[in-house]
Design a protein around this motif. Structure first.
Motif, PDB file in Angstrom:
ATOM      1  N   LEU B 118      30.109  38.325  50.319  1.00 23.96           N
ATOM      2  CA  LEU B 118      30.323  39.535  49.509  1.00 23.96           C
ATOM      3  C   LEU B 118      29.304  39.613  48.369  1.00 23.96           C
ATOM      4  O   LEU B 118      28.703  40.671  48.101  1.00 23.96           O
ATOM      5  CB  LEU B 118      31.761  39.519  48.959  1.00 23.96           C
ATOM      6  CG  LEU B 118      32.269  40.800  48.323  1.00 23.96           C
ATOM      7  CD1 LEU B 118      32.404  41.929  49.372  1.00 23.96           C
ATOM      8  CD2 LEU B 118      33.628  40.579  47.666  1.00 23.96           C
ATOM      9  N   ALA B 119      29.140  38.438  47.686  1.00 19.23           N
ATOM     10  CA  ALA B 119      28.187  38.393  46.576  1.00 19.23           C
ATOM     11  C   ALA B 119      26.772  38.678  47.080  1.00 19.23           C
ATOM     12  O   ALA B 119      26.000  39.420  46.430  1.00 19.23           O
ATOM     13  CB  ALA B 119      28.253  37.003  45.919  1.00 19.23           C
ATOM     14  N   LYS B 120      26.524  38.075  48.253  1.00 12.54           N
ATOM     15  CA  LYS B 120      25.192  38.254  48.841  1.00 12.54           C
ATOM     16  C   LYS B 120      24.963  39.729  49.211  1.00 12.54           C
ATOM     17  O   LYS B 120      23.906  40.302  48.934  1.00 12.54           O
ATOM     18  CB  LYS B 120      25.096  37.379  50.115  1.00 12.54           C
ATOM     19  CG  LYS B 120      23.690  37.175  50.613  1.00 12.54           C
ATOM     20  CD  LYS B 120      23.725  36.268  51.852  1.00 12.54           C
ATOM     21  CE  LYS B 120      22.365  36.255  52.535  1.00 12.54           C
ATOM     22  NZ  LYS B 120      22.431  35.486  53.767  1.00 12.54           N
ATOM     23  N   ALA B 121      26.016  40.302  49.764  1.00 10.69           N
ATOM     24  CA  ALA B 121      25.933  41.712  50.162  1.00 10.69           C
ATOM     25  C   ALA B 121      25.749  42.604  48.936  1.00 10.69           C
ATOM     26  O   ALA B 121      24.986  43.579  48.948  1.00 10.69           O
ATOM     27  CB  ALA B 121      27.201  42.101  50.923  1.00 10.69           C
ATOM     28  N   LYS B 122      26.467  42.215  47.842  1.00 11.90           N
ATOM     29  CA  LYS B 122      26.347  42.986  46.602  1.00 11.90           C
ATOM     30  C   LYS B 122      24.919  42.942  46.076  1.00 11.90           C
ATOM     31  O   LYS B 122      24.351  43.955  45.657  1.00 11.90           O
ATOM     32  CB  LYS B 122      27.289  42.421  45.541  1.00 11.90           C
ATOM     33  CG  LYS B 122      28.698  43.022  45.604  1.00 11.90           C
ATOM     34  CD  LYS B 122      29.548  42.418  44.484  1.00 11.90           C
ATOM     35  CE  LYS B 122      30.951  42.989  44.525  1.00 11.90           C
ATOM     36  NZ  LYS B 122      31.793  42.388  43.477  1.00 11.90           N
ATOM     37  N   ASP B 123      24.375  41.706  46.111  1.00 10.25           N
ATOM     38  CA  ASP B 123      22.993  41.552  45.612  1.00 10.25           C
ATOM     39  C   ASP B 123      22.027  42.377  46.454  1.00 10.25           C
ATOM     40  O   ASP B 123      21.156  43.057  45.910  1.00 10.25           O
ATOM     41  CB  ASP B 123      22.586  40.068  45.675  1.00 10.25           C
ATOM     42  CG  ASP B 123      23.209  39.260  44.552  1.00 10.25           C
ATOM     43  OD1 ASP B 123      23.693  39.883  43.567  1.00 10.25           O
ATOM     44  OD2 ASP B 123      23.247  37.996  44.649  1.00 10.25           O
ATOM     45  N   ILE B 130      18.421  49.669  43.906  1.00 11.61           N
ATOM     46  CA  ILE B 130      17.306  49.701  42.929  1.00 11.61           C
ATOM     47  C   ILE B 130      16.070  50.302  43.589  1.00 11.61           C
ATOM     48  O   ILE B 130      15.415  51.193  43.038  1.00 11.61           O
ATOM     49  CB  ILE B 130      17.027  48.279  42.406  1.00 11.61           C
ATOM     50  CG1 ILE B 130      18.167  47.832  41.497  1.00 11.61           C
ATOM     51  CG2 ILE B 130      15.682  48.201  41.661  1.00 11.61           C
ATOM     52  CD1 ILE B 130      18.159  46.349  41.157  1.00 11.61           C
ATOM     53  N   ASP B 131      15.841  49.760  44.787  1.00 19.88           N
ATOM     54  CA  ASP B 131      14.619  50.251  45.482  1.00 19.88           C
ATOM     55  C   ASP B 131      14.720  51.750  45.787  1.00 19.88           C
ATOM     56  O   ASP B 131      13.765  52.507  45.568  1.00 19.88           O
ATOM     57  CB  ASP B 131      14.427  49.465  46.795  1.00 19.88           C
ATOM     58  CG  ASP B 131      14.003  48.037  46.534  1.00 19.88           C
ATOM     59  OD1 ASP B 131      13.533  47.723  45.400  1.00 19.88           O
ATOM     60  OD2 ASP B 131      14.156  47.178  47.471  1.00 19.88           O
ATOM     61  N   ASP B 162      27.852  48.337  37.837  1.00 19.21           N
ATOM     62  CA  ASP B 162      28.710  47.105  37.860  1.00 19.21           C
ATOM     63  C   ASP B 162      30.020  47.330  37.166  1.00 19.21           C
ATOM     64  O   ASP B 162      31.062  46.831  37.573  1.00 19.21           O
ATOM     65  CB  ASP B 162      27.978  45.950  37.179  1.00 19.21           C
ATOM     66  CG  ASP B 162      26.938  45.351  38.129  1.00 19.21           C
ATOM     67  OD1 ASP B 162      27.056  45.614  39.366  1.00 19.21           O
ATOM     68  OD2 ASP B 162      26.061  44.612  37.660  1.00 19.21           O
ATOM     69  N   LYS B 163      29.895  48.083  36.064  1.00 22.43           N
ATOM     70  CA  LYS B 163      31.139  48.320  35.312  1.00 22.43           C
ATOM     71  C   LYS B 163      32.131  49.154  36.102  1.00 22.43           C
ATOM     72  O   LYS B 163      33.314  49.123  35.854  1.00 22.43           O
ATOM     73  CB  LYS B 163      30.808  49.013  33.987  1.00 22.43           C
ATOM     74  CG  LYS B 163      30.244  48.040  32.969  1.00 22.43           C
ATOM     75  CD  LYS B 163      29.789  48.777  31.713  1.00 22.43           C
ATOM     76  CE  LYS B 163      29.081  47.806  30.750  1.00 22.43           C
ATOM     77  NZ  LYS B 163      28.538  48.514  29.571  1.00 22.43           N
ATOM     78  N   LEU B 164      31.551  49.926  36.995  1.00 21.46           N
ATOM     79  CA  LEU B 164      32.434  50.720  37.848  1.00 21.46           C
ATOM     80  C   LEU B 164      33.198  49.763  38.710  1.00 21.46           C
ATOM     81  O   LEU B 164      34.151  49.722  39.147  1.00 21.46           O
ATOM     82  CB  LEU B 164      31.608  51.674  38.740  1.00 21.46           C
ATOM     83  CG  LEU B 164      30.913  52.815  38.012  1.00 21.46           C
ATOM     84  CD1 LEU B 164      30.012  53.575  38.974  1.00 21.46           C
ATOM     85  CD2 LEU B 164      31.915  53.771  37.417  1.00 21.46           C
TER      86      LEU B 164
END
Lengths: 250, 164
Positions: B118-123, B130-131, B162-164
């Motif tokens: 999940l973290a990896k997917a988020k990153d 961003i791109d 992120d805050k969302l």
């Protein structure tokens, strides 16, 4: 004596034939007639001894027919004597048993043709009764001792006045008489019964073929009488022993 | 007196002797031997009966012992069965605990994997966004902003995300 024998009506037997053969009036003929009862007695002694020898020469724990028969007789007589005298009776079984067998054979020999009952003679029965008398007195002396025997002869009760001397003395005389009478009563009872049977058979035989049914019937009675008289003689002998042997307990 | 004429002393003596001879012979041949055999047989039978009684008593004793042993064997078998049952319960419980622990480990591992993925997917998603955002922003305001300014805006935007 020869006259005494000749006056009895009796059937002819082997010895009387022998006497006739040698001549009754001769010395040998007279002697043969005179001793005929003894001759038949010795013949019976021989027969009984032979049977006893054959039956017991090789006694086995599993008996044959003859040994079985002898054991039956010997065991029965031992039980009979010991039943009256208790355990001490075993000592007197041979005497009483021999007496029974001997008397039975002598009684029955009168029924067999050409034989004679020696017990039809008083001399025979008195001889046997004399043996009983002597052996009973000997057994009493042996078992009771002299004082015990005297005590037995004096009777009871004793102790006070007349009972201390007079009655014991009378009892002593009475006991002696009774002891002396016993052989006479024993011998006469046996002799008379067997003599009567033999006489009856001789008379009936004289009737010829017509007397045969009665003769057969009388023979059956004679067999019964022979057994009964042998039992009576032996039983009374046993009782005489018991009277002197168990005196203290009675 | 007439009766006494029937008696003969010689015959009486002969009859007594005859009887004594017979008594002696029978004492040897019949009474001693036959009564001896009868006594021996009686004794033997008594001994046999005694032996039978002893054997019967032994059999009874053996039977009692056998029954007692059989009872103890049954008792021991029951005890062993009970012990085996207890042991099997313990083994079962241990197996269940081990399975539970193992299952928990697998679940934990799976959860950690999921978290990591999940973290990896988020990153990856962040970087993609961003791109994409940079490209979109570049396309919209191509020349109005420099690269440093753009990145700053994007970061602020992402923090907002992120805050969302």
């Amino acid at each position: 004596m020869v006259e005494a024998h000749q006056t009895q009506s009796e059937l002819p037997n082997l010895v009387s034939f022998l006497a006739e053969a040698v001549g009754k009036s001769t010395h040998l003929g007279e002697q043969v007639i005179l001793w005929q009862n003894v001759i038949f007695s010795l013949l019976i002694v021989f027969i009984i001894s032979l049977i006893a020898y054959l039956a017991s020469r090789k006694p086995k724990m599993i008996p044959g027919k003859l040994q079985n028969a002898i054991e039956l007789v010997v065991g029965g007589l031992d039980d009979f004597v010991c039943g009256i005298l208790g355990k001490q009776g075993r000592r007197y079984t041979p005497f009483i048993g021999t007496l029974f067998i001997y008397i039975l054979f002598m009684n029955l020999s009168g029924i067999i043709p050409f034989l004679k009952s020696p017990t039809a003679s008083w001399s025979t029965t008195l001889g046997l009764a004399f043996c009983v008398f002597v052996y009973v007195q000997y057994a009493a002396f042996k078992e009771l001792g002299f004082l015990g025997y005297l005590d037995h002869m004096l009777g009871k009760p004793r102790g006070i006045l007349a009972f201390s001397v007079f009655i014991p003395l009378m009892m002593f005389i009475l006991h002696i008489v009774s002891e002396l009478v016993r052989p006479l009563s024993l011998s006469l009872r046996l002799r008379s019964n067997i003599w009567g049977d033999d006489l009856l058979l001789a008379v009936l035989a004289g009737f010829g073929p017509a007397g045969i049914p009665l003769l057969v019937f009388s023979m059956l009675l004679a067999i019964l009488a022979a057994v009964v008289q042998a039992v009576v003689f032996s039983l009374l002998t046993t009782i005489y022993f018991s009277l002197v042997l168990t005196h203290e307990e009675v | 007196m007439e009766l006494l004429k029937l008696l003969s002393t010689n015959e009486i003596i002969a009859q007594v002797l005859g009887f004594l001879i017979l008594l002696t012979l029978l004492r040897v041949f019949a009474w001693k031997r036959v009564l001896g055999v009868l006594d021996k047989r009686k004794e033997r039978i008594a001994q046999e009966f005694k032996k039978i009684e002893e054997t019967r008593a032994d059999i009874e004793k053996l039977k009692t012992d056998y029954n007692a042993k059989l009872g103890s064997i049954e008792e021991a078998a029951k005890d062993k069965m009970h012990a085996a049952s207890l042991e099997s319960k313990i083994i079962l419980e241990d197996a269940r605990k081990a399975a539970h622990i193992q299952a928990q480990g697998i679940i934990d591992n799976a959860k950690a994997g999921v978290k990591y993925e999940l973290a990896k997917a988020k990153d990856e998603l962040k970087n993609e966004i961003i791109d994409l955002t940079l490209k979109a922003t570049e396309n919209v305001i191509k020349e109005k902003l420099n690269q440093e300014g753009d990145k700053k805006l994007v970061r602020e935007f992402l923090e907002g995300v992120d805050k969302l």
